[in-house]
Design a protein around this motif. Structure first.
Motif, mmCIF file in Angstrom:
data_model
loop_
_atom_site.group_PDB
_atom_site.id
_atom_site.type_symbol
_atom_site.label_atom_id
_atom_site.label_comp_id
_atom_site.label_asym_id
_atom_site.label_seq_id
_atom_site.Cartn_x
_atom_site.Cartn_y
_atom_site.Cartn_z
ATOM 1 N N ARG A 12 -4.408 2.504 -2.682
ATOM 2 C CA ARG A 12 -5.124 1.237 -2.524
ATOM 3 C C ARG A 12 -4.114 0.107 -2.346
ATOM 4 N NH1 ARG A 12 -9.890 0.350 -6.819
ATOM 5 N NH2 ARG A 12 -10.373 -1.269 -5.277
ATOM 6 N N PRO A 13 -4.386 -0.806 -1.440
ATOM 7 C CA PRO A 13 -3.479 -1.956 -1.293
ATOM 8 C C PRO A 13 -3.563 -2.864 -2.518
ATOM 9 C CG PRO A 13 -5.412 -2.216 0.100
ATOM 10 C CD PRO A 13 -5.502 -0.842 -0.482
ATOM 11 N N LEU B 230 0.852 -1.177 0.000
ATOM 12 C CA LEU B 230 0.000 0.000 0.000
ATOM 13 C C LEU B 230 0.894 1.235 0.000
ATOM 14 C CD1 LEU B 230 -2.641 1.608 0.329
ATOM 15 C CD2 LEU B 230 -2.482 1.181 2.806
ATOM 16 N N GLN C 25 1.047 5.168 0.081
ATOM 17 C CA GLN C 25 0.295 6.375 0.422
ATOM 18 C C GLN C 25 1.248 7.562 0.460
ATOM 19 O OE1 GLN C 25 -3.038 5.457 3.486
ATOM 20 N NE2 GLN C 25 -1.331 4.131 4.080
#
Length: 745
Positions: free
Chosen positions: A444-445, A378, A380
């Protein structure tokens, strides 16, 4: 270190004592402290003093930083801590902890010195101690080399003892009762009146006080866990289907991905057409990554099918296209300018007229764990999280930082249980690929999973090797042995090209399991030749000894037969290490050894290999019928100095024997057109359940050092089987897999 472990205040890094509700304890092997990784991510109500034991309001968590890939090391690490901490293994949690230099592996240095493990002399021991320092300075948090128990044996017990005594000190300050009147039991300090103060209740106070500076480890007759039969802490979850592995990872909003890479590892992607794949249901994106394409979809199966539909124009592999060319490269490597090492050179082999010349071969092998490699990432803003099974979390952290452009401290590796490895997850290529893919779907993972075929096609294989040997016998004895071994360098491929560590000197894996065997043959030479780079290779269970054990023990058996000597008696006569002698005598007694031939169409073979400091001897019994060879029984004796858990020990030994036998019987990886030909288990066969013999195990505890047992049972299996087949049939097998030359039933 003796029974008592001295711990100065400076050995610990003290956290914020005002944080209430939790405390962590640990122990460092060296005087200079390292940053406590638990301080970086504390939850409210927790405090951390050191890296190995965390106590908060919910209970006790034991930090077990050596990765578990099925060998039970979370359990063993927890048992070592719990032995001194006085907690119930069934009542504590374990956590692999974050990547950290604090969890460096000191035992890895043993294989890096040019001394045989049975050499306990001053110079050898000094060199081993010196080599510990680079492991610390580089923060080598690696699981491998059967080092978990050797590395943890004192470190984790002392960590538990320090925690125990510090908690008693906290209880003393609260109750006013002298620590000498206090006891501990099942996670509590027991007061003289029988009342209990739970560790959780004492954590806040313990965080405020000086850790106890001197602890006394318990005597063996006081142990509750070590040496006793235990139920592994993961056995219930695994037996009931509740254990989660990396491939089971799930997160809200997850996407699913796979890759299609050049089947010639390292070859380029010249171009691709993804139009058919992009039109398929559930496909989110198809894009180029180094050496191939990535596919993101709404489930793994759709990602797999879309990857199959992508048409790619591949560049050539950077190594010979055909298997025969690989063997030719090895054959041409027995030349002086390719000599890599000569760590054994006893007597004067050059002055002798040697005969009994032979050539042996060991094939490429895949790791082929049941769980295909996978990683979830993920990405971010300012942070990356990675969930995966890995034996090298710090390498993975550094490489994800390179891909994402973030500082390493912003990359969070969550190590998960692995469904096998055998060295496969010493590589972090899947994590790099997953990070590259996740950069296409920030926020999004993304779970990247290799198909079985892609996994095997892009495995970093055990290297092929070739041995040429000559020897001499006389007066019923082995007089001379001259072995030359050619192989590509595992160290250069694995640690140099992929991890950026240009390690100096020869590659010990080319000759390990051959030069370092405890036999006093008068004229005895082992020479390693480093072949040019071929296919990408890596560490495979027992590394160089997996091949060289076969080479050495098979050819020694040939010489013993030529001398007319008994395989066991001649090895005992030659053996110069008391621990190895004990192992040979034990396996002889277990099997009722009386020579190799035991009747018409039956035979027994003996082999002993010392690897990772562990002598392991095996006797294999076979029968030869019209339909082929049947393995009837195997006896194994192995000495690790101290058996921590007899149940887990026996399982590891048996598993190693099956692993070694199965690969010797059937397994090889070959190349055609620059790509591996074996891409699933239908073309990479293994021992079937009905072919598995009865295996009898004996663990000895006479060795001077604590050792590990995950790998040592593998190397003797192949030569013991080959020697047994010779005893039963008169046919000498000099190349694996044996199924090329005999049938198995």
């Amino acid at each position: 270190m003796g029974k008592a472990g001295r711990i100065a205040r400076r050995t610990f890094l003290i956290g914020t004592a005002s944080v209430l509700g939790g405390v962590a304890f640990g122990y460092y092997m060296y005087k200079r402290p390292m940053t406590n990784p638990l301080l970086a991510d504390l939850e409210p109500g927790e405090a951390a003093l050191t890296p190995y034991v965390l106590i908060n309001a919910e209970g006790v968590t034991l930090i077990t930083p050596r990765a578990d890939k099925g060998q039970g090391v979370y359990h063993v690490q927890a048992a070592l801590i719990a032995e001194e901490l006085d907690v119930d293994l069934a009542a504590v949690k374990t956590d692999p902890g974050p990547p950290s230099a604090a969890y460096y592996n000191t035992a890895l240095s043993a294989e890096a010195v040019p001394f045989a493990s049975y050499d306990q002399g001053f110079v050898a021991e000094t060199m081993r101690n010196v080599m510990d320092a680079p492991m610390k300075f580089m923060g080598m948090q690696i699981t491998g080399g059967s080092t978990t128990v050797p590395d943890s044996w004192e470190k984790l017990r002392i960590a538990g003892a320090v925690a125990r005594e510090t908690l008693k000190k906290a209880a003393s300050e609260i109750s006013g009762i002298n620590t000498t009147a206090l006891k501990t039991e099942n996670g509590a300090v027991i007061l003289p009146d029988g009342s209990k103060m739970r560790y959780e209740e004492l954590a806040a106070k313990a965080a405020e006080i000086e850790p106890v500076g001197r602890v006394k480890l318990r005597e063996p007759d006081e142990w509750r866990y070590i040496g006793k039969k235990m139920q592994r802490i993961d056995i219930v979850a695994k037996s009931t289907g509740q254990q989660d592995y990396g491939i089971d990872m799930h997160a809200e909003g997850m996407l699913f991905a796979t890759v299609k890479l050049n089947p010639g590892q390292g070859g380029a992607l010249n171009g691709f057409d993804a139009s058919a794949a992009e039109a398929m249901r559930g496909v989110e994106k198809v894009f180029e990554i180094p050496g191939g394409v990535g596919v993101i979809a709404d489930n793994t199966w759709r990602a797999f099918k879309a990857a199959e539909a992508v048409e790619c124009d591949w560049g050539d592999a950077p190594y010979p296209a055909e298997q025969a060319q690989h063997w030719q490269v090895l054959s041409e490597s027995f030349v002086s300018d390719r000599q890599d090492s000569r760590q054994r050179d006893d007597g004067d082999v050059e002055a002798l007229d040697l005969d009994h010349a032979v050539e042996y071969r060991g094939p490429y092998l895949s790791h082929a764990p049941l769980e295909p490699i996978n990683a979830t990432v993920l990405v971010q803003e300012g942070r990356v999280d990675v969930w995966t099974g890995t034996q090298v979390p710090r390498f993975a952290q550094a490489h994800v930082a390179e891909v994402t452009g973030l500082p390493e401290e912003n990359v969070h590796i969550h190590v998960l249980m692995m469904g096998g490895s055998f060295g496969h997850r010493l590589e972090d290529d899947v994590v790099i690929r997953a990070a590259q893919v996740a950069m296409q779907a920030k926020g999004r993972p993304v779970k990247l999973t290799y198909s079985r075929e892609e996994d095997m096609a892009h495995d970093f294989l055990r290297p092929i090797a070739m041995m040429r040997a000559k020897g001499a016998v006389g007066d019923g004895q082995v007089k001379a042995l001259d072995m030359s071994i050619a192989a590509p360098s595992t160290v250069a491929s694995q640690m140099g090209e992929r991890q950026g560590l240009a390690l100096p000197g020869p590659d010990p894996s080319i000759v390990n399991g051959a030069w370092d065997q405890p036999f006093a043959i008068p004229d005895y030479r082992v020479t390693g030749y480093r072949a040019p780079k071929l296919a990408p290779v890596s560490s495979w269970r027992s590394v160089g000894a997996s091949i060289n054990g076969f080479f050495h023990e098979s050819y020694l058996d040939e010489l013993i037969h030529a001398a007319g000597a008994d395989p066991l008696e001649e090895r005992l006569r030659l053996c110069i290490d008391p621990t190895a002698r004990n192992v040979l005598e034990a396996v002889g007694e277990m099997s009722g050894w009386s020579g190799g031939a035991i009747g018409e169409g039956r035979g027994r073979g003996l082999a002993m290999t010392v690897s990772f400091g562990v002598p392991c001897a095996e006797v294999v019994e076979v029968s030869a019928g019209e339909d082929g060879i049947k393995i009837e029984k195997v006896w194994v004796a192995v000495d690790v100095g101290r058996v921590v858990d007899p149940v887990n020990f026996e399982g590891l030994v048996k598993g190693g024997v099956v692993f070694g036998l199965g690969h010797a019987m059937f397994a090889e990886m070959t190349f055609a057109g620059g790509a591996v030909e074996q891409r699933n288990f239908d073309s990479y066969p293994y021992m079937r359940l009905g072919q598995c013999p009865e295996i009898e195990v004996r663990g000895l505890e006479t060795g001077p050092k604590i050792r590990g047992v995950g790998e040592p049972p593998v190397p003797p299996a192949a030569p013991a089987l080959g020697n047994a087949i010779f005893a039963a049939t008169g046919k000498r097998l000099r190349e694996m897999p044996f199924a090329k030359q005999v049938d198995f039933v």
